[in-house]
Design an enzyme around this catalytic site. Structure first.
Site, PDB file in Angstrom:
ATOM      1  N   HIS A 191       3.253  -1.956   3.311  1.00 26.46           N
ATOM      2  CA  HIS A 191       3.313  -0.762   2.594  1.00 26.46           C
ATOM      3  C   HIS A 191       4.945  -0.542   1.857  1.00 26.46           C
ATOM      4  O   HIS A 191       5.925  -0.833   2.030  1.00 26.46           O
ATOM      5  CB  HIS A 191       3.567   0.753   3.846  1.00 26.46           C
ATOM      6  CG  HIS A 191       2.180  -0.066   4.505  1.00 26.46           C
ATOM      7  ND1 HIS A 191       2.369  -0.773   5.089  1.00 26.46           N
ATOM      8  CD2 HIS A 191       1.238   0.650   4.138  1.00 26.46           C
ATOM      9  CE1 HIS A 191       0.662  -0.544   5.634  1.00 26.46           C
ATOM     10  NE2 HIS A 191      -0.145   0.091   4.783  1.00 26.46           N
ATOM     11  N   ASP A 196       0.925  -1.385  -0.009  1.00 26.28           N
ATOM     12  CA  ASP A 196      -0.465   0.156  -0.079  1.00 26.28           C
ATOM     13  C   ASP A 196       0.352   1.598  -0.410  1.00 26.28           C
ATOM     14  O   ASP A 196       2.177   1.547   0.434  1.00 26.28           O
ATOM     15  CB  ASP A 196      -0.632   0.118   0.975  1.00 26.28           C
ATOM     16  CG  ASP A 196      -2.293  -0.978   1.318  1.00 26.28           C
ATOM     17  OD1 ASP A 196      -1.861  -1.792   0.241  1.00 26.28           O
ATOM     18  OD2 ASP A 196      -2.773  -0.858   2.376  1.00 26.28           O
TER      19      ASP A 196
END
Length: 409
Positions: free
Chosen positions: A361, A218
């Site tokens: 992430h 992400d």
């Protein structure tokens, strides 16, 4: 007399030697000419120029990744309702595009589409019954474009240059497509393995009986970090899903996102500015999703088919408004909090199971460090590294308005 004979012999030898040299030069020139001609033909087939294509497989799957020239575009047990075709590595300075036309069930032949534009009715349930593909411009004079489809349990013969692939008007639909570009010399595209029936959207060797997981990242793209993760995936032939923030898609970040897309990784939507969707109005939700879709389309030519709500924040209104399946996770590495490679590695390797969706992430260096260990170790343990859409296609599919955290058998 001796000197006369010697002089005559030398003359004959000289004359024959010159004849041999001359013939040798002609032979070598001819060989060079043949070599150059052959080299040109080979280059036309190996310079990377070819078709790429993507299909929309109803609401279960959405738009597939782009499929390379002469590979199978399909999803097992799901038929396409729309298609788009483009070209890659077109010879510099050569004019022309690819055009294509479909016969859509209930609507007949639609208008010709061109150069990656969508044609069909995505999500309508109306299948494609037949397909025509052609080139124009200078490309048309130099290349043939071949098409064949999988219909009624068998592959059709190759057709070329705008001829109809498939049978329309009899209630059958296309299950799979192959498109291939060849030099205009009569050569038919080569056959591929597993041509008897389509198996998955990219021709990848995914075994539904073996364990598989979806690595997801992400908040990117972030060029330095994302690129390191892609290097690790590429080294093992793996794929991941990158849920991008629209405002981050620019410059070098956009270039790296395109690399991920070209590798077969999936690009998902993570809103434009990482907004909490439960705190937005319906119009604001649509705006942030649409803005991010547009940024991705500008780079890849295709729209994301999945959304990951920031913070995992969702409610009925969010799910009904985003217009795509919502993807959460089953393993949260907390890499954003610890920023520690060892913690991230342990969070994955100590808990991973078949069907997991793993959250990380791609904006933190330690996450790239961790990925360089996690990715090869998962492969070593027998896991297949697939995109979310690939995982879902073997575990019940995806549906708009629903959220998913894992895909178990």
């Amino acid at each position: 007399m001796y000197y006369i004979i010697k002089r005559n012999l030398l003359g004959v030898l000289k004359e024959n030697l010159l004849r041999i040299v001359g013939l040798s030069i002609i032979f070598l020139l001819g060989l060079a000419t043949c070599s150059c001609t052959y080299g040109t033909d080979v280059q036309a087939q190996v310079d990377g120029f070819g078709a790429v294509y993507s299909g929309h497989f109803d609401n279960t799957i959405g738009w597939s990744n782009w499929i390379s020239d002469n590979h199978v575009l399909s999803y097992k047990n799901v038929f396409p309702t729309a298609i788009k075709i483009s070209l890659e590595k077109q010879p510099e300075g050569m004019s022309g595009t690819v055009q294509y036309q479909i016969n859509s069930s209930g609507s007949g032949w639609l208008e010709w589409a061109e150069a990656g534009a969508e044609t069909g009715f995505p999500g309508s349930g109306a299948p494609i019954e037949a397909l025509k593909v052609r080139l124009n411009g200078e490309l048309e004079a130099k290349y043939d474009i071949y098409t064949r489809v999988y219909q009624s349990g068998t592959w059709t013969d190759w057709v070329k240059n705008g001829e109809t692939a498939g049978t329309d008007g009899v209630g059958t639909h296309i299950d799979a497509v192959r498109v291939a570009i060849m030099p205009k010399d009569g050569t038919v595209p080569e056959e591929i393995q597993n041509n008897a029936a389509p198996q998955n959207q990219s021709g990848r060797n995914i075994d539904p009986n073996r364990p598989m997981v979806a690595l997801t990242y992400d908040d990117g793209p972030n060029a330095p970090v994302t690129n390191r993760i892609l290097n690790s995936l590429e080294a093992v032939g793996g794929r991941a899903t990158f849920f991008v923030v629209g405002s981050n898609v620019h410059g070098r970040n956009a270039t790296i996102m395109k690399r991920a897309f070209d590798m077969g990784c999936e690009i998902g939507n993570h809103t434009y500015k990482h907004e909490n969707l439960t705190k937005l109005s319906a119009e604001a939700i649509k705006s942030t999703i649409s803005s991010t879709d547009q940024k991705v389309i500008e780079v890849t030519g295709t729209s994301p088919s999945l959304v990951r709500p920031p913070y995992g924040a969702k409610n009925a209104s969010v799910l009904n408004t985003i217009g795509k399946p919502a993807i959460l996770w089953s393993i949260d590495t907390l890499d954003w909090k610890t920023k520690n490679a060892s913690s991230t590695i342990n969070a994955v390797l100590n808990h991973v199971k078949d069907g997991d969706v793993i959250l990380m992430h791609d904006i933190y260096g330690p996450t790239a460090d961790a990925s360089e260990t996690i990715i090869p170790e998962l492969v070593k343990r027998g896991y297949q590294l697939v995109t979310v859409t690939e995982l879902a296609s073997y575990r019940g599919g995806l549906h708009t308005g629903k959220s998913y955290g894992a895909f178990r058998k």
